[in-house]
Design an enzyme around this catalytic site. Structure first.
Site, PDB file in Angstrom:
ATOM      1  CB  SER A  12      -8.195   3.994   2.857  1.00 42.05           C
ATOM      2  OG  SER A  12      -7.395   3.198   3.725  1.00 42.05           O
TER       3      SER A  12
ATOM      4  CE  LYS B 261      -3.818   2.101   2.658  1.00 45.52           C
ATOM      5  NZ  LYS B 261      -4.907   1.913   3.752  1.00 45.52           N
TER       6      LYS B 261
ATOM      7  CB  SER C 226      -8.361   1.016   5.958  1.00 45.20           C
ATOM      8  OG  SER C 226      -9.117   2.580   5.607  1.00 45.20           O
TER       9      SER C 226
END
Lengths: 482, 94, 489
Positions: free
Chosen positions: C147, C72, C171
């Protein structure tokens, strides 16, 4: 009411002192602390506030903060927290300063009659350097930031408003500085900024209990300026109030070169710092054993030292306090005593240090950095005690030592300053003196011994001060049969 | 609920320039969110201790040992403007 | 051959690499080629070389032997663009690497690229990326969740065998649920936060997004651990074990009676009910529990997280790194930089957080939220006296349409309803695929049904119960009918 009864005002002063701790590394990262290093050579992702970095507190800094608190008679919080103090400024890389808020590590202390409100840990800001216009496109001047200093561990000490004058502030700060220096937790060097002081000042009618509107005097960097700045601000406020005006709450800067006070614009107009608990850090909860261990290892502090000087060595109160509160001079004095040995006169030695030496190098100078080594001064004081050199001769020797250093015995030898003994030479000069001052001889014979002054003066002039006044008197009495 | 002047004040604190239109929109959206959030006012929370950390740790400290700093070029590598080996910004205090 | 390589889970690939059955460089290339051609916006940066060819020694005799991984973009990697999907960090090259990523690399993971996300991890749909939105591989008109939407989309689309995610209020779990994957948010403090660009420091936790529970355990094993650079890190007390449970005999699962089902799609509710039945069938005892303050979790979360974020994002000021927009004087430079660099949602949260902390509002908002947080943690403590695990749906809905909630921040925030309480309590929670629902969420669906979308089951346990949690999830996974992922079709 009588027209000529002017109201008397008293000043109410509280101090905020920032002390940079002399740890090896910064408060929250392992970057080395070093004054005067090349700009931005002592930084890392943490102290530059890079995304994703986290603070980890320096154990030594926590220890030093506790030691400082204990030396100031504070209680140590069993569990204290760090908070974030939020504001934007280029010298603050994260956009917040890690500080302490509602539970500081140290609180409720007292030093020499001034109460300590709190002492807390925080990190120092970096250094902003203003550079002038350089033909760049964007705006006029630039500020250039050096993050070397950013993150230096600080203890901020906040007093209660227990101080009443500039002179008291100065004297108390000298004691505080000496105390911290003795602890060994900071260099407390005002020029390098490792000790910085702000003052909160207000005035009120004598006898009143409520506080007037206060102003904050920022960042004064010498004891002398602090005294002058505070006194100037007291005078300004008094004049304002006497003229029927009000004191406005503001932050001021004292310019020592002009003696003037100017208002500073605030960093964050509202002072809405939005403190909240620092989520990157866990509480500091020093175990009781640790606190006791630190307490046990505290050195003799200046107040205790002043007591020792006064009651142990027989110095006057003023001399004792002067030596104890002026850390470097006190340390130098103790060194001289040590070098001079057990038989030396501590009081006379103190006079040589606090009187003669300080007069020559200035009260703000560190005698250890002068050319007069403690060994040399010890030798000189011993020579005076043994009457190998007169007081006047010794002062000349000290002049030489201050100028260019050296060994007193050699200077005495080289300059012929050795005290004259009771030999024939001195007797001959006394004879000449009596011959040259017949009136003085008559007066003495008539019982006025004060007249001997003229005779001694003559001898001193002839011997360039090498004669001992007592010895001259003895010879005169002998010769005149008095 | 939240007024334009509050939005302006908060934006200033947060150093966010917001256009007139953005301020309007912000006031509306924050108002809606705060309207939802304000239900926590109904809870009886007397005597409750605040939680700022969920980890049960204290004294997470490091020893005072020097770690290597970044070479200056690396420290300055991401800077938008460099003057005299430092991070340059428009004059502070203006 | 390439398709066979992609078919291997991370754990399977590691075994095959150690046995010499497959070649690490080929495995990396098989994925890298797919990443180079991806059209769903999952990646923000991709590795163009092949580290297995360039530095094979780095991977030899490591436990993961070069298994590729997607990271990420919230994690800093030295010299690799790390932007948190924000324009304000465009071009930023960190001088250091996040501890959790460095640990995975040391264990032999090879980084394929950095995945897209909601800017600064603020969002539940990935539409808040400063660069591009991410499409859900199950239905490209829908969001992957957020997210960590780029990470989830990448794994669901076969663009990585697994990916790291971060979870502040859901997330990891919510995108895993919306993309039919396993997502684990570990106990707060078990994975170092050092190098993870901070959103809300007291809530942020890194964790795995994987195809199956075994991979989640494997990644956690090499990510977790106390870190001297993160003073809130503890690591996990026990070594992470690969899960092996085949039944749930003697385990008690608590279902909160306090759930308000009115905001939950019927299809999601049906999948959840069926999942609870499967737990029973595996030998578990299902008990009713209450989490009376959980409904206020979202309020507390949307005060605490923005407040912390408002401070965490103050460092983006145009001085030391990232974007600068000039202006007349210092304040104008700050305001222009932050105006131009931050997206709408980030600004909204900074504003909300600044407001909640500002003079006169602290006690009513931030201070009160911290008290609610205490009550929520207490609720869980009480619940875990009655059960070993708490189960809820992960998300109240299936993946929603791109654009559907953009205009309504509050509706978007409600996506986190079930995941936020565990974040506030700092306890571990995993989302495991539980079944399928019709695209409108109205009913349960079966594998092969047209347009069916995945639904996840969230299982939460007490702090540091990761091994037990992974075992329970593993048993449940084995008992759940396989739902072919988009890359398998």
């Amino acid at each position: 009411m009588s027209q000529n009864t002017a109201t008397e005002y008293e000043a109410v002063i509280g101090l905020e002192i920032h002390v940079q701790l002399s740890t090896n590394t910064k408060m929250f990262c392992g970057c080395q602390l070093q004054f005067g290093a090349d700009p931005n050579t002592l930084t890392c992702p943490v102290c530059l506030g890079h995304p994703g970095t986290l603070p980890v507190p320096n154990e030594k800094a926590v220890r030093y903060a506790i030691a400082t608190g204990l030396a100031l008679g504070c209680s140590i919080a069993p569990r204290s927290m760090f908070h974030r103090k939020n504001y934007f400024y280029p010298d603050l890389p994260k956009g917040y300063q890690i500080s302490q808020f509602d539970v500081p590590i140290c609180s409720d202390g007292e030093l020499a009659g001034v109460r300590i409100h709190r002492a807390h840990m925080e990190e120092d800001a970096a250094k902003n350097i203003h550079v002038g216009e350089s033909g760049r496109i964007h705006g006029a001047g630039r500020t250039v930031v050096d993050y070397n200093r950013g993150g230096t561990p600080l203890v901020e000490i906040v007093t209660e408003p227990d101080i009443r004058s500039g002179a008291q502030a100065r004297e108390w700060l000298q004691l505080l500085r000496a105390t911290i220096k003795q602890l060994g937790v900071s260099d407390v060097n005002m020029e390098e900024g490792s000790l910085r002081c702000d003052a909160n000042i207000s005035i009120r009618p004598v006898g009143a209990t409520e506080l007037g509107t206060k102003t904050e005097l920022k960042n004064m960097n010498s004891f002398r300026f602090i005294e002058r700045g505070i006194d100037a601000e007291i005078a300004r406020q008094t004049a304002l109030v006497n003229a029927g005006e009000k004191v406005r709450q503001e932050t001021l800067h004292f310019d020592p070169s002009t003696g003037s006070l100017t208002s500073l614009r605030s960093k964050e107009e509202s002072h809405d710092y939005r403190y909240f608990p620092e989520p990157d850090l866990v509480p500091v909860a020093p175990p009781a054993e640790l606190i006791e261990e630190i307490r046990a290892s505290l050195p003799e502090l200046p107040l205790e030292k002043a007591d020792h000087f006064e009651n142990g060595l027989g110095l006057s109160v003023d001399t004792a306090r002067f030596l104890a509160f002026n850390a470097e001079i006190g340390a130098y004095y103790q060194e001289v005593l040590l070098e001079a040995g057990a038989d030396v006169d501590a009081k006379r030695t103190a006079d040589w240090v606090t009187g003669e030496l300080v007069a020559r190098i200035g009260a703000d100078a560190d005698p250890a950095e002068s050319k007069v080594t403690p060994v040399a001064l010890a030798q000189l004081v011993t020579m005076v005690g043994e009457k190998k050199v007169t007081n006047a001769g010794a002062k000349t020797v000290l002049d030489r030592l201050v100028e260019s250093g050296g060994v007193p015995e050699q200077i005495v030898e080289a300059e012929g300053l050795a005290a004259m003994g009771d030999g024939d030479e001195l007797a001959g000069i006394v004879d000449a003196a009596l011959e040259a001052n017949p009136k003085a001889v008559d007066d003495m014979k008539a019982g006025n011994m004060k007249a001997i002054g003229a005779v001694i003066g003559f001898v001193m002039k002839q011997t360039q001060g090498r004669a001992d006044g007592g010895e001259v008197t003895r010879i005169v009495r002998e010769k005149l049969g008095l | 609920m939240i007024e334009r002047k509050d939005v302006e004040y908060v934006a200033r604190l947060a150093r966010l320039r917001l256009s007139e239109e953005e301020q309007e929109r912000m006031a509306r959206e924050l108002g809606a969110v705060l309207g939802y959030i304000e239900h926590i006012e109904e809870l009886d929370l007397s005597g409750v201790e605040p939680t700022s950390h969920v980890v049960d740790l204290v004294n997470s400290l490091r020893s005072d040992e020097v770690r290597e700093s970044l070479p200056r070029e690396a420290a300055l590598a991401n800077a938008p403007e460099v003057v005299d080996n430092g991070f340059a910004v428009p004059a502070a205090g203006s | 051959m390439s398709a066979d390589l992609i078919a291997l889970s991370a754990a399977q690939a590691a075994v095959a690499l150690h046995a010499g059955e497959i070649d690490a460089a080929e495995l990396f290339s098989a994925y890298a080629d797919r990443v180079a051609g991806e059209q769903i916006g999952a990646y923000l940066w991709r590795e163009e070389g092949n580290p297995l060819v360039e530095r094979p020694a780095d991977f030899r005799s490591t436990p993961l032997a070069g298994v590729p991984i997607a990271v990420k973009d919230l994690f800093c990697m030295e010299g690799v663009p790390s932007t948190a999907a924000s324009k304000i960090l465009e071009g930023y090259l960190p001088p250091y690497t996040a501890t959790s990523i460095a640990r995975l690399q040391a264990a032999g993971a090879s980084v394929l690229g950095k995945t897209n996300m909601d800017e600064f991890a603020m969002g539940s749909s990935n539409e808040n990326s400063g660069y591009k939105t991410v499409k859900n591989p199950w239905d490209e008109t829908r969001v992957p969740g957020g997210s960590s939407g780029g990470s989830a989309a990448a794994v669901a689309a076969g663009l990585a065998p697994w990916a790291t995610g971060t979870d502040t209020g859901g997330s990891i779990r919510q995108p895993a649920s919306l993309c039919g994957l396993v997502g684990l948010k570990p106990t707060y403090g078990s994975v170092s936060r050092y190098g993870m660009i901070a959103f809300a420091s007291s809530l942020d936790q890194a964790g795995p997004i994987t195809r199956d529970v075994t991979d989640a355990a494997l990644m956690l094993k090499y990510m977790q651990g106390k870190d001297e650079r993160d003073s809130t890190s503890t690591g996990l007390p026990d070594e992470v074990e690969l899960p092996s449970a085949t039944d749930l005999n003697g385990k008690r699962f608590g279902v909160p009676s306090t759930i308000d089902w009115s905001g939950v799609q019927p299809g999601v509710k049906a999948v959840f009910d069926a999942a609870v039945e499967r737990l029973t069938a595996l030998g578990a005892e299902v008990v009713e529990i209450t989490l009376p303050h959980a409904e206020h979790g979202l309020s507390a979360y949307y005060l605490i997280a923005p407040a912390e974020a408002s401070a965490n994002l103050a460092r983006f000021d145009g001085v030391r790194f990232g974007l600068r927009s000039e202006g007349e004087g210092l304040t104008a430079m700050y305001e222009n930089t932050r105006h131009d660099g931050f997206g709408a949602e980030v600004k909204r949260r900074i504003m909300l957080g600044t407001y909640a902390l500002s003079s006169g509002y602290y006690d009513a908002y931030y201070g009160r939220a911290q008290l609610v947080r205490t009550k929520i943690a207490d609720d869980f403590r009480a619940a875990f006296n009655k059960c070993d695990f708490v189960v809820t749906p992960t998300s109240p809905t299936v993946a929603f349409k791109v654009g559907e909630r953009v205009e309504d921040p509050l509706a978007m925030y409600l996506s986190d309803l079930f995941t936020v309480p565990m974040s506030l309590a700092g306890i571990p929670a995993i989302s495991v695929p539980a079944g399928l629902a019709t695209p409108d969420g109205a009913a349960q669906a079966a594998p092969g049904d047209d347009g069916a979308l995945p639904v996840g089951l969230q299982i939460a346990g007490p702090a540091h119960s990761e091994n037990a949690l992974l075992d329970a999830a593993f048993a449940f996974e084995r008992a759940t009918e396989h739902m072919p992922a988009p890359w398998e079709r």
